[in-house]
Design a protein around this motif. Structure first.
Motif, mmCIF file in Angstrom:
data_model
loop_
_atom_site.group_PDB
_atom_site.id
_atom_site.type_symbol
_atom_site.label_atom_id
_atom_site.label_comp_id
_atom_site.label_asym_id
_atom_site.label_seq_id
_atom_site.Cartn_x
_atom_site.Cartn_y
_atom_site.Cartn_z
ATOM 1 N N GLN A 1 -20.536 5.100 -12.089
ATOM 2 C CA GLN A 1 -20.315 6.838 -12.344
ATOM 3 C C GLN A 1 -20.274 7.309 -11.589
ATOM 4 O O GLN A 1 -19.948 8.278 -11.147
ATOM 5 C CB GLN A 1 -21.653 6.616 -13.157
ATOM 6 C CG GLN A 1 -21.598 7.750 -13.929
ATOM 7 C CD GLN A 1 -22.696 9.052 -12.944
ATOM 8 O OE1 GLN A 1 -23.264 8.008 -12.491
ATOM 9 N NE2 GLN A 1 -22.242 10.403 -12.996
ATOM 10 N N LEU B 1 -14.424 2.873 -15.574
ATOM 11 C CA LEU B 1 -15.149 3.392 -16.614
ATOM 12 C C LEU B 1 -15.000 2.558 -18.337
ATOM 13 O O LEU B 1 -15.187 3.004 -19.049
ATOM 14 C CB LEU B 1 -15.842 4.475 -16.715
ATOM 15 C CG LEU B 1 -16.788 4.493 -15.865
ATOM 16 C CD1 LEU B 1 -17.295 6.190 -15.270
ATOM 17 C CD2 LEU B 1 -17.927 3.688 -15.941
ATOM 18 N N LEU C 1 -22.120 0.881 -15.284
ATOM 19 C CA LEU C 1 -22.477 1.561 -15.944
ATOM 20 C C LEU C 1 -22.535 2.764 -14.326
ATOM 21 O O LEU C 1 -22.085 3.961 -14.237
ATOM 22 C CB LEU C 1 -22.890 2.087 -17.258
ATOM 23 C CG LEU C 1 -22.603 3.947 -18.189
ATOM 24 C CD1 LEU C 1 -20.498 3.939 -17.572
ATOM 25 C CD2 LEU C 1 -22.648 3.795 -19.451
ATOM 26 N N ALA D 1 -19.889 5.435 -21.589
ATOM 27 C CA ALA D 1 -18.807 5.718 -20.304
ATOM 28 C C ALA D 1 -18.443 7.233 -20.303
ATOM 29 O O ALA D 1 -17.948 7.638 -19.354
ATOM 30 C CB ALA D 1 -18.084 4.041 -20.378
ATOM 31 N N HIS E 1 -20.786 -6.009 -16.770
ATOM 32 C CA HIS E 1 -21.802 -4.947 -16.953
ATOM 33 C C HIS E 1 -22.724 -4.740 -17.395
ATOM 34 O O HIS E 1 -23.775 -3.944 -16.254
ATOM 35 C CB HIS E 1 -20.697 -3.912 -17.783
ATOM 36 C CG HIS E 1 -20.336 -3.554 -19.504
ATOM 37 N ND1 HIS E 1 -21.674 -2.839 -19.644
ATOM 38 C CD2 HIS E 1 -20.268 -4.319 -20.071
ATOM 39 C CE1 HIS E 1 -21.288 -2.678 -20.944
ATOM 40 N NE2 HIS E 1 -20.978 -3.865 -21.314
#
Length: 432
Positions: A242, A260, A238, A268, A232
């Protein structure tokens, strides 16, 4: 041994002549046992054993046909030619279904070739799907044949589906060749299958698929990246995932919420909270985000749930929040979860006046196991709803039955007790 085998053969022959397929099956099952495999009498009579097995396949009931399929596998390659004949016989009806499954179990190059040819020629969609699954079960030896089918528009989707069943690294290269295929279903199947592997070629493919025009492909890409939380930071997941919280497709947005939650960072959680309290957010997505915040197992996730409880205005959402708070199992967070629920009880929030919410709070406090909840729970017994009281009693028993019982008895001696609470305490003791 010879006499025993000959006796079984005679019994099988007699049962065959009498149409007793159950008895024929029993004899065959004994004859093809592993210890008999190299016996000269078995080898000599292999053609006859095959004839008996084919008779059961043609005349037996469902269970007998299912069982005889295992016998065909033990008979081995000698069974391939007659099974292919059945496969090519359009009048063979449901027998073709069994033939496909047995050929898949045989895992022989000739069987693979026949199944591949069948995929190319049959118009029966159900049988095509079964053949694709059978090729998938064969595994690595079928990959080369299936890869060749990718070159044809008519067989590409079946080949991709079959390759996706195999889940061996050798399928990566052929599937990478179809991730940009014009057909949505092919792209989605390929992305889903590739997501099973930790291969450096795959993450860029998944990231690219996040913006695919087809929702099914975007969803598979999100789900694939959700299990690569080890990357990640390297991939800046993220930031990449998102935006999918705002996807026009609800299933994609729900998958993004789950992804998330697996990243698990405070940032997150913040993104999830923003979408959760946004008025345009569909209630199904809000429910998924509530669960996602609880799955994160972080204090920030719980605090955002508390804020959301105070800002949202739907009973369904309030109920889900108090429910997930009761499911917190991390020992470092149960105290915080208990405190959030108790703060809701003490507040003047309108949700606390709703029977279903009050019952859910009691259930959650009981599940969390913190004895600090005993007194607040007892105070809720002033509620006139019998169901609420029953949930409170169940929670008290779950927390500390002896302590709670003693406190209830002591309360009855308190002259300042309100009539409603006295009534509730009396009812609770009666239920004990």
């Amino acid at each position: 041994m010879v006499n025993n085998i000959n006796q079984l053969l005679e019994k099988a022959r007699a049962a065959h002549d009498a149409g007793d397929w159950s008895r024929v099956l029993q004899c065959l099952q004994k004859l093809i046992q592993e210890e008999n495999a190299l016996d000269p009498e078995i080898v000599k009579n292999q053609a006859y054993l095959l004839e008996l097995a084919l008779s059961i396949l043609e005349m037996g009931d469902f269970q007998q046909r299912w069982e005889i399929a295992k016998v065909f596998v033990r008979l081995g390659n000698v069974a391939i030619t007659p099974l292919i004949d059945i496969l090519q016989d359009e009048d063979a009806s449901e027998l073709r279904w069994y033939a496909v499954r047995i050929l898949g179990d045989l895992k022989n190059p000739k069987a693979i070739a026949s199944l591949v040819e069948f995929l190319q020629t049959t118009d029966d969609e159900e049988l095509k799907a079964i053949a694709a699954a059978a090729l998938g079960q064969i595994g690595q030896s079928a990959i080369a044949a299936l890869s060749e089918l990718l070159t044809s528009v008519d067989t590409r989707i079946l080949a991709v589906r079959s390759l996706s069943y195999i889940r061996q690294p050798e399928i990566i290269t052929p599937l990478l060749n179809v991730v940009q295929d014009p057909l949505v279903e092919i792209r989605a199947i390929a992305i889903e299958a590739l997501s099973s592997f930790h291969d450096s070629r795959i993450p860029p493919i998944l990231l690219n698929a996040l913006t695919d025009v087809a929702a099914a492909v975007r969803r598979e890409a999100v789900l694939g990246l959700s299990v690569r939380t080890d990357l990640h930071q390297e991939l800046d997941l993220l930031a990449k995932l998102q935006p999918r919280l705002y996807d026009f497709n609800l299933e994609v947005a729900q998958a993004a919420a789950i992804a998330l939650s697996r990243i698990g960072s405070d940032e997150a959680a913040k993104h999830l909270f923003i979408v959760l309290i946004s008025p345009p957010t569909p209630i199904k997505l809000q429910l998924e985000i509530i669960r996602a915040l609880s799955w994160m197992k972080t204090l920030s996730g719980l605090e955002y749930l508390q804020q959301a409880f105070n800002q949202l205005s739907y009973t369904t959402l309030w109920l889900e929040i108090v429910t997930v708070l009761g499911r917190v199992s991390d020992s470092t967070l149960t105290a915080s979860s208990t405190e959030i629920l108790l703060s809701i009880v003490r507040s003047q929030h309108p949700a606390v006046e709703i029977a279903s919410i009050k019952s859910a709070i009691a259930l959650s406090l009981g599940q969390l196991g913190n004895i600090e909840a005993i007194e607040p729970l007892i105070s809720l017994l002033a509620d006139n709803n019998q169901v609420v009281r029953l949930h409170i009693v169940a929670a008290l028993k779950n927390l500390a039955p002896e302590t709670a019982y003693q406190q209830l008895q002591q309360l009855l001696n308190n002259p300042t007790l309100t009539p409603d609470l006295r009534k509730g305490v009396t009812a609770a003791l009666a239920e004990w």
